[in-house]
Every structure is written in structure tokens, then in C-alpha cells.
Design a protein around this motif. Structure first.
Motif, PDB file in Angstrom:
ATOM      1  N   ILE A 113      43.540  32.419  48.287  1.00 16.51           N
ATOM      2  CA  ILE A 113      42.223  32.942  47.945  1.00 16.51           C
ATOM      3  C   ILE A 113      42.358  34.455  47.892  1.00 16.51           C
ATOM      4  CG2 ILE A 113      39.911  33.326  48.830  1.00 16.51           C
ATOM      5  CD1 ILE A 113      39.809  30.495  49.716  1.00 16.51           C
ATOM      6  N   VAL A 114      41.982  35.023  46.792  1.00 13.27           N
ATOM      7  CA  VAL A 114      42.159  36.469  46.591  1.00 13.27           C
ATOM      8  C   VAL A 114      41.345  37.208  47.644  1.00 13.27           C
ATOM      9  CG1 VAL A 114      41.905  38.379  44.961  1.00 13.27           C
ATOM     10  CG2 VAL A 114      42.527  36.089  44.133  1.00 13.27           C
ATOM     11  N   PRO A 115      41.982  38.073  48.432  1.00 15.94           N
ATOM     12  CA  PRO A 115      41.302  38.660  49.597  1.00 15.94           C
ATOM     13  C   PRO A 115      40.416  39.866  49.290  1.00 15.94           C
ATOM     14  CG  PRO A 115      43.577  39.377  49.532  1.00 15.94           C
ATOM     15  CD  PRO A 115      43.415  38.418  48.391  1.00 15.94           C
ATOM     16  N   ALA A 116      40.576  40.468  48.111  1.00 13.02           N
ATOM     17  CA  ALA A 116      39.775  41.646  47.752  1.00 13.02           C
ATOM     18  C   ALA A 116      39.846  41.800  46.238  1.00 13.02           C
ATOM     19  CB  ALA A 116      40.312  42.905  48.444  1.00 13.02           C
ATOM     20  N   ASP A 117      39.034  42.694  45.683  1.00 12.86           N
ATOM     21  CA  ASP A 117      39.124  42.960  44.248  1.00 12.86           C
ATOM     22  C   ASP A 117      40.441  43.674  43.953  1.00 12.86           C
ATOM     23  OD1 ASP A 117      36.675  41.833  44.078  1.00 12.86           O
ATOM     24  OD2 ASP A 117      35.593  43.653  43.466  1.00 12.86           O
ATOM     25  N   LEU A 118      41.196  43.189  42.956  1.00 13.02           N
ATOM     26  CA  LEU A 118      42.511  43.739  42.636  1.00 13.02           C
ATOM     27  C   LEU A 118      42.593  44.136  41.169  1.00 13.02           C
ATOM     28  CD1 LEU A 118      44.814  41.040  44.336  1.00 13.02           C
ATOM     29  CD2 LEU A 118      43.932  43.133  45.370  1.00 13.02           C
ATOM     30  N   HIS A 119      43.330  45.218  40.908  1.00 10.65           N
ATOM     31  CA  HIS A 119      43.721  45.571  39.542  1.00 10.65           C
ATOM     32  C   HIS A 119      45.199  45.205  39.399  1.00 10.65           C
ATOM     33  CE1 HIS A 119      43.643  47.629  35.692  1.00 10.65           C
ATOM     34  NE2 HIS A 119      44.787  48.218  36.026  1.00 10.65           N
ATOM     35  N   LEU A 120      45.484  44.174  38.605  1.00  8.37           N
ATOM     36  CA  LEU A 120      46.837  43.644  38.531  1.00  8.37           C
ATOM     37  C   LEU A 120      47.791  44.625  37.848  1.00  8.37           C
ATOM     38  CD1 LEU A 120      46.227  39.870  37.642  1.00  8.37           C
ATOM     39  CD2 LEU A 120      46.471  40.959  39.879  1.00  8.37           C
ATOM     40  N   SER A 121      48.969  44.760  38.455  1.00  9.86           N
ATOM     41  CA  SER A 121      50.001  45.646  37.901  1.00  9.86           C
ATOM     42  C   SER A 121      51.148  44.862  37.273  1.00  9.86           C
ATOM     43  CB  SER A 121      50.548  46.577  38.988  1.00  9.86           C
ATOM     44  OG  SER A 121      51.016  45.823  40.093  1.00  9.86           O
ATOM     45  N   ASP A 122      51.371  43.638  37.739  1.00 12.81           N
ATOM     46  CA  ASP A 122      52.405  42.796  37.121  1.00 12.81           C
ATOM     47  C   ASP A 122      52.135  41.349  37.465  1.00 12.81           C
ATOM     48  OD1 ASP A 122      54.168  41.797  39.467  1.00 12.81           O
ATOM     49  OD2 ASP A 122      53.996  43.945  39.856  1.00 12.81           O
ATOM     50  N   GLY A 123      52.774  40.458  36.710  1.00 13.03           N
ATOM     51  CA  GLY A 123      52.620  39.023  36.939  1.00 13.03           C
ATOM     52  C   GLY A 123      51.569  38.416  36.027  1.00 13.03           C
TER      53      GLY A 123
END
Length: 763
Positions: free
Chosen positions: A130-140
């Protein structure tokens, strides 16, 4: 080779940002305690008491009104305090079940509480998280379920440059990204803390409530007979109506909700200290009925401390080449034990590896992972996975015997291949040893001795699974995933999605199923099972679906839950038996006594005092010292009610004998009523000790609280009778003689009870 190091915040930077932004949580608004307390007086049972209170006040019967008021307050305080205790247990669970996150701190990937994340943290998420916080993805590249945010059931693809919101569930792939918002500032507004409420009504509670409905129906019939008789004899309605209402109130399980809450809350708190977190209190009772436990092998029956035990290269391939390609198809960011074991070994023997361009993490559906790198200006792929899968991709033969030989020791075998895109070459096999947990065999045997059939479920080969099963003394046939409907001791080659169908197949056979799991794909099976168990390393989604969450490795927590659940069952069985018996005895004595002798054998006021005396002791059963059942528990309603009725008839004979002795001694009616009251209290106490033990009543030592509550009950009611408070006085000789007679009668009744109650449990 993938780097163990990473570029993220330092510990000092994180501490400063945490002080600036606060923890990554949202404080839940809690209802006011006084409102929760008042709510205890707004329910069908309190309504009945409140109506009776109003009627008594109108009729000017102030002693009865005061007793009812005290009874209401007593049960209100009791229910409120036990609910608070249960909520305290849930708060503790929430503290223990907070989401964990993989974050880069001080140049190293590490696991930390999601509450400690701050904006700027580099976080890695993978399937099942479960995503724990808002993220800006850098890879994947990942597939995420955002239904908790948007209500849309279709998952969404996210890649580098996209924003990932907290509380999304990762369904496929892996990715890394920088935290952009936490806590109340995140899109979702809070971190999901996956503890479901403990208010789910259990099967046991529904069972007892259904029994009580029949008891109330019986009382309605008796009250109707009394009212008809009173009308025929021209008895004043003002005199008979309070008596009729008190008769109904005597059959209402006033202490039932508090007793069940107390018993399960105490059990859940006990299990917390044993490394078992109960996410719904009803699961404590489900554990008592579990007949089959489907257990994962890796990390549950084994130590999940994989190490490379053997390396089998194919002709023309060197060990370093095989290890290097295996490392290219592994990544430390996943924290997968297989990947970490391979990376440790390769790091010790290989200095450098080509730069990897892309990594495709292990997917349970494909059973392989991949790493893409450049060689001779061409894209190469390194593959690592199940031998049958890798051999098929390479169009390779002759691998079966070598795999069987390596798996004969119980090792997990993986195949490695590498080559230009679309032309992989089979390089060899890796055997990874995962030692069996030291306590696994003993726990499995203990569970099976308690009547729980332990079935091993694993994705490993038939040979590997068979060897582990032999070591654990799990006897029976070994099957593959194509025969899940068969009655097997071991299921090998199983995909996570197969667990759901396995649970259903067992349930169709009438089994009560427990299932362990750790991944997101295990969640449907954990939810389908009567007792889903998320093991120590479980993903957040698995914890959300499970009834129990283990915080220590192995199955010891499941064994503790089974034993604790069966103790709760025994305590509630005692409570249920005692309640049925006392309702039969009291209701029949009051009504038949009035119809036969044309007078109140016990005054309405003393019936209310009797309710106090009964509840005071029966509440202590929630912590009684009992022996767990030797096999899964089943409720036999017909046997339960029939047995209770026979014991109640025996106590009915006793209490009519008490009335007859009082009359024989020439005591006035008021003194006889006092004797009857004491007889009901003493027989009620004796009945608790009679039915709490399915064998002879001296078979186990009662709980300390039960003994003290019983002693206090005897002293208080004897003191009231001796002093003549609320009732006509009685001399000490009669009180002592009645107490001794009750003990003697109980010992006689115990000889009849043992064969009668043996059908309820073989304890």
C-alpha cells in the motif's frame, strides 16, 4: 550489478523535515467518552429495564426503582469499561500494524514505519504494497489499484514521471519515487492503517442470542398464564404487572454483550503479547473451530534465510558467469530473500558487472525475473526463475534429472539463462537452502494432536515439498496444483491465486479452514478462509484481508490462537449453559410457584437483587481458568438446550424443596421468600462451578477472580439476609444450613452431569 547504495535523505535531514511536517499520519477524531457511556443505555435490553423503572416509580415502589437504577448503571459502566478495554487492544494493534515502507536513508535502503516518512524521501514500492505517501515516480513501471481513492475498479498503469497517491495498492511491478506529500497533506488524507473494526458479531454471539429469543418466548407464555390467572382471581394489576415485567427482565441477558466483549478482548490482549494481532475480535472464536490449516512453506515452516547451497553449471559455462547473470536478474531494492542471497554470493566472487538498462521483477504469474543489459552493442536478457519456465523459454531439454537431484535435499531450485533478446541460453541451476524452523515440527505435531489437519502449500516442486513434509512429519499424499480438490497433505507447484480455490474446495467438504499468506495475491484466500493468517513478512494488502497477523516467524502464533480460542469457547459454553439453566430454573419457579401456591415465592425486589448477584459472578467467567478443547469446537444446539433443561429441572426440584422446608419449619412467608432468594443465589453459584468443568467439578482449579467473586457474593447476600436489609431476616443457622445443603446437592448432581455433558465436549 544493482547497487545496494542509493541517493536519498540523510538521517539528520529526515529528522528536521519530520519536525517541520509532522508524522505521516492523520489523527482520528475520537467520540466523547460521555457519549459512548450514554449509548450503553440506548438499546433493547436497557429499554426494558427503563420501562420497568418508570412503572415502578409510578406505582411508588421506590426500593425496586432504586435497584433497577443501580442495575442499569452497573451494566452500563461494565459494558463501557469492557468496550474501552477492547478499543485499547485495537489501538495497540494499530500501533503494531502500521504500514512499513522501504526508504533510502543515509545511502542505504532500509525498512521504516510509514509514519516516519517525510517529503523528499526516496521510497521503493512493489507488488502487494500500500503506497505510504504521495510519490513522484523516478523509475520503474507499476500497475496500481486506486479504488480506495476514486472508486474505479480498473487498475492504472504508472511509470517514471507519474504521481502515485497514498493508499493506492500496487498490483504489479516495482517503482521508486520521491515523497511529495505526507499525512493530511497527501491526496488521500491519511495513511491506511489496516485494522478492521472489532465490532463484527461472532457466530457464537448470534448463537446465544438465538437461544435467548427462545427463552424470552417461554417467558412470554408464562407471563401470559400468570396474567390470565391473576385476572381470574381478581389480583390487582398494579401488583401483578411489576412481577410479570420482572420475570421477563430476569430472562434478558443483560450482561451478555459485556461478557462476550470482555472474554474476546482479554484473549486478544493475551495474544498480542504472544506475537498475534487480532484484527477482528470474532476471529478468536473462529480459531477454536478451525479444522484445517493450509500453511505456506517458505518463511512459515522454514526460516526464510536462503543461501546458495549448490551451483550446477551446464557445459561451457563457468560459475562466475552463472552467478553474474543471476545477479543481473536480481535487485536489492526488492528486499526479496532469493535476490539478496544471490547478490551476497555474487558480490563475494565478482568484481564488476555490466550496467543494467532495465529490471523486470519477479511476477508470480510468470515465475521469473529479468534484467536487460548491453553486450556487443546488442540488448541481452538475463533470466532467473522456475526451471520449467526458463527451460521452455530456452527450448532446452535434459534439465529435469539435475533439478530432481538438487531438490532431493529440500532445496529450492532456480534456473538461470542469458542471451540476446529472444535467444536465451540455458546456463545452469542454483540450489537455495532454506532450513526448517527449529520449532516447526513440534508446532505442526501439536496442532495435529489438537485435531487441526496441517496441509503444506508451496510453489516448490513435488520433490522439494515431499522432503520438507517428511522432515515435518506431515503425512499424506503430495499433489500438484491440478488436483486442488483432492484431499492431500501437501500441495506443490501452487500459484498464489490457487490458494483461493483450495480454500473453497475444503469449505465445500464442510471444513473450517485457516490459510496463511504474505502476498497481495494471497489476499482473496485469506479473506475467503474462516481464519486468514498474515505471516510476519506479509504485505499490507495481506494484513488487511487477514483475521490474524503474526509478528513473529513460524506457526507458534497460530497454535497460541487455537488454544486461546478454545479456552474462550469453554468459558462462553459455561456462560451459555449457566444462563439457560438459571432462566429455566428462575422463570419456572417464579411462575409455577405463583400458580401453585397463589403467592409470590420471591418478591420482585429480590429478583432484581438476584440479577445483581448472578451478573457479578458470571462476568468473572471471562477470565476463568479452563482447559482448551482437545479437538475443534462445534456447537450442538439440541444437546446444549436438552442438557441445560435436565440440569435446570434438577435445580428446580432443589429450590421447591427449599420452599417446602421453609414452610415445614413454620416460617412466615417473608422469611420463606428470603430462603428462596438465598437458595437461588447459592444454587446459581453452585451451578457455575458445576458446568464450568465438563468432567467432575474438581477436575480443574477455578480462576482466582471467579473464586473471589463467588466468596464476595456469598458474604454479601448472607449479610443482607442476616441483617434483614431488603428482605426478612434469617438466623445464621438457617443460612449456614442452606449453604451446606447446596454444596451437598451439587456434589450429587455432579455425578449425573458428567455423562450428560460429555457429548458437548470430549475434554
Amino acid at each position: 550489478m544493482p547497487e545496494n547504495t542509493c541517493s536519498g535523505l540523510s538521517g539528520d535531514e529526515a529528522r528536521q523535515l519530520l519536525a517541520q511536517y509532522g508524522p505521516n499520519v492523520v489523527t482520528e477524531e475520537k467520540p466523547q467518552n460521555w457519549l459512548l457511556f450514554l449509548h450503553k443505555f440506548w438499546a433493547p435490553v436497557p429499554w426494558m429495564l427503563e420501562c420497568t423503572l418508570i412503572l415502578e416509580a409510578i406505582l411508588g415502589k421506590w426500593p425496586e426503582a432504586i435497584i433497577i437504577t443501580l442495575l442499569l448503571i452497573f451494566n452500563g459502566v461494565l459494558g463501557f469499561s469492557q468496550e474501552r478495554k477492547a478499543q485499547s487492544a485495537l489501538v495497540l494493534l494499530k500501533e503494531r500494524l502500521r504500514i512499513q515502507a522501504r526508504a533510502c536513508r543515509d545511502g542505504q535502503w532500509q525498512s521504516l514505519s510509514a509514519a516516519d516518512l517525510v517529503p523528499g524521501d526516496l521510497v521503493h514500492v512493489r507488488v502487494g504494497d500500500i503506497v505510504p505517501a504521495d510519490l513522484h515516480l523516478s523509475d520503474g513501471s507499476i500497475l496500481v489499484d486506486q479504488s480506495a481513492l476514486t472508486g474505479e475498479s480498473m487498475p492504472v498503469e504508472c511509470a517514471a514521471g507519474d504521481t502515485l497517491y497514498s493508499a493506492s495498492v500496487v498490483r504489479r511491478g516495482e517503482a521508486s519515487g520521491k515523497v511529495t506529500a505526507t499525512g493530511a497533506r497527501s491526496y488521500f488524507g491519511k495513511t491506511a492503517e489496516l485494522v478492521r473494526g472489532a465490532g463484527a458479531k461472532s457466530h457464537l454471539e448470534e448463537l446465544v442470542l438465538s437461544i435467548v429469543r427462545y427463552l424470552v418466548i417461554m417467558d412470554v407464555v408464562l407471563v401470559a398464564a400468570i396474567l390470565i390467572y391473576a385476572a381470574a382471581k381478581h389480583v390487582s394489576l398494579a401488583e401483578i404487572l411489576p412481577f410479570a415485567l420482572i420475570l421477563l427482565v430476569a430472562s434478558v441477558p443483560v450482561a451478555l454483550p459485556a461478557t462476550f466483549t470482555l472474554a474476546t478482548a482479554i484473549a486478544s490482549l493475551h495474544l498480542v503479547h504472544r506475537g498475534v494481532l487480532v484484527t477482528r475480535l470474532a476471529a478468536v472464536e473462529e480459531a477454536a473451530a478451525m479444522s484445517d490449516l493450509c500453511s505456506d512453506k517458505t518463511g512459515t515452516l522454514t526460516q526464510n534465510r536462503l543461501s546458495l547451497s549448490q551451483i550446477k553449471t551446464w557445459p561451457g559455462v563457468e560459475e562466475t558467469q552463472l552467478l553474474g547473470m543471476a545477479a543481473m536478474a536480481s535487485d536489492s531494492a526488492t528486499q526479496d530473500p532469493i535476490d539478496l542471497a544471490i547478490l551476497r554470493k555474487s558480490a563475494a566472487r565478482i568484481a564488476t558487472l555490466p550496467d543494467r538498462q532495465q529490471f523486470v521483477p519477479f511476477d508470480p504469474a510468470t515465475k521469473r525475473s529479468e534484467g536487460v543489459f548491453m553486450r556487443d552493442e546488442a540488448a541481452w536478457r538475463a533470466l532467473k526463475g522456475a526451471p520449467q519456465i526458463i527451460a521452455k523459454l530456452c527450448n532446452h531439454t535434459g534439465w529435469e534429472q539435475a533439478t530432481t537431484d538438487l531438490a532431493a535435499s529440500g532445496a529450492r531450485v532456480l534456473a538461470v539463462a542469458a542471451g540476446p533478446d529472444g535467444q536465451p541460453r540455458f546456463l545452469g541451476l542454483l540450489a537455495l537452502a532454506d532450513p526448517i524452523r527449529p520449532d516447526a515440527a513440534e508446532v505442526v505435531q501439536h496442532l495435529q494432536a489438537l485435531g487441526v489437519r496441517v496441509r503444506m502449500v508451496t510453489g516448490d516442486s513435488l520433490q522439494t515439498a515431499r522432503n520438507v513434509a517428511i522432515s515435518l512429519a506431515i503425512t499424506g499424499s503430495v499433489c500438484d496444483r491440478n488436483v486442488l480438490a483432492e484431499d492431500c497433505a501437501v500441495y506443490a507447484g501452487v500459484f498464489p491465486a490457487d490458494k483461493f480455490h483450495l480454500v473453497q474446495a475444503l469449505q465445500k467438504k464442510g471444513r473450517i479452514v485457516g490459510m496463511t499468506g504474505d502476498g497481495v495475491n494471497d489476499a482473496p484466500a485469506l479473506k475467503q478462509a474462516e481464519m486468514g493468517v498474515a505471516v510476519e513478512s506479509a504485505s499490507d494488502v495481506a494484513k488487511a484481508a487477514a483475521s490474524l497477523v503474526l509478528t513473529t516467524p513460524g506457526l507458534q502464533g497460530v497454535l497460541d490462537a487455537v488454544i486461546t480460542g478454545r479456552r474462550v469457547y469453554q468459558r462462553m459454553l459455561t456462560y451459555t449453559l449457566n444462563k439457560i439453566i438459571k432462566v429455566f430454573q428462575v422463570a419456572l419457579f417464579l411462575s409455577l410457584g405463583f400458580l401453585i401456591f397463589h403467592s409470590f415465592v420471591v418478591t420482585p425486589l429480590l429478583v432484581l437483587v438476584l440479577l445483581f448477584a448472578n451478573d457479578f459472578v458470571t462476568m468473572s467467567l471471562a477470565e476463568d481458568n479452563v482447559r482448551p478443547s482437545p479437538k475443534p469446537d462445534r456447537w450442538a444446539i439440541d444437546t446444549l438446550v436438552f442438557s441445560a433443561l435436565l440440569v435446570a429441572l434438577a435445580w428446580l426440584i432443589y429450590i421447591f424443596a427449599v420452599y417446602g422446608v421453609g414452610r415445614f419449619l413454620g416460617l412466615p412467608l417473608a422469611s420463606v421468600q428470603t430462603m428462596d432468594f438465598l437458595g437461588l443465589v447459592f444454587s446459581g453459584l453452585a451451578n457455575v462451578f458445576l458446568v464450568r468443568e465438563r468432567g467432575h467439578l474438581w477436575g480443574s482449579v477455578p480462576g482466582r477472580l471467579l473464586l473471589w467473586a463467588s466468596l464476595m457474593d456469598i458474604l454479601v447476600v448472607s449479610g443482607l439476609a442476616l441483617m434483614g436489609w431488603l428482605m426478612a431476616p434469617l438466623p445464621i443457622v438457617i443460612i449456614a444450613g442452606l449453604l451446606l445443603a447446596t454444596v451437598f446437592y451439587t456434589l450429587i448432581l455432579d455425578q449425573i452431569k458428567v455423562p450428560l455433558l460429555r457429548k458437548l465436549t470430549s475434554a
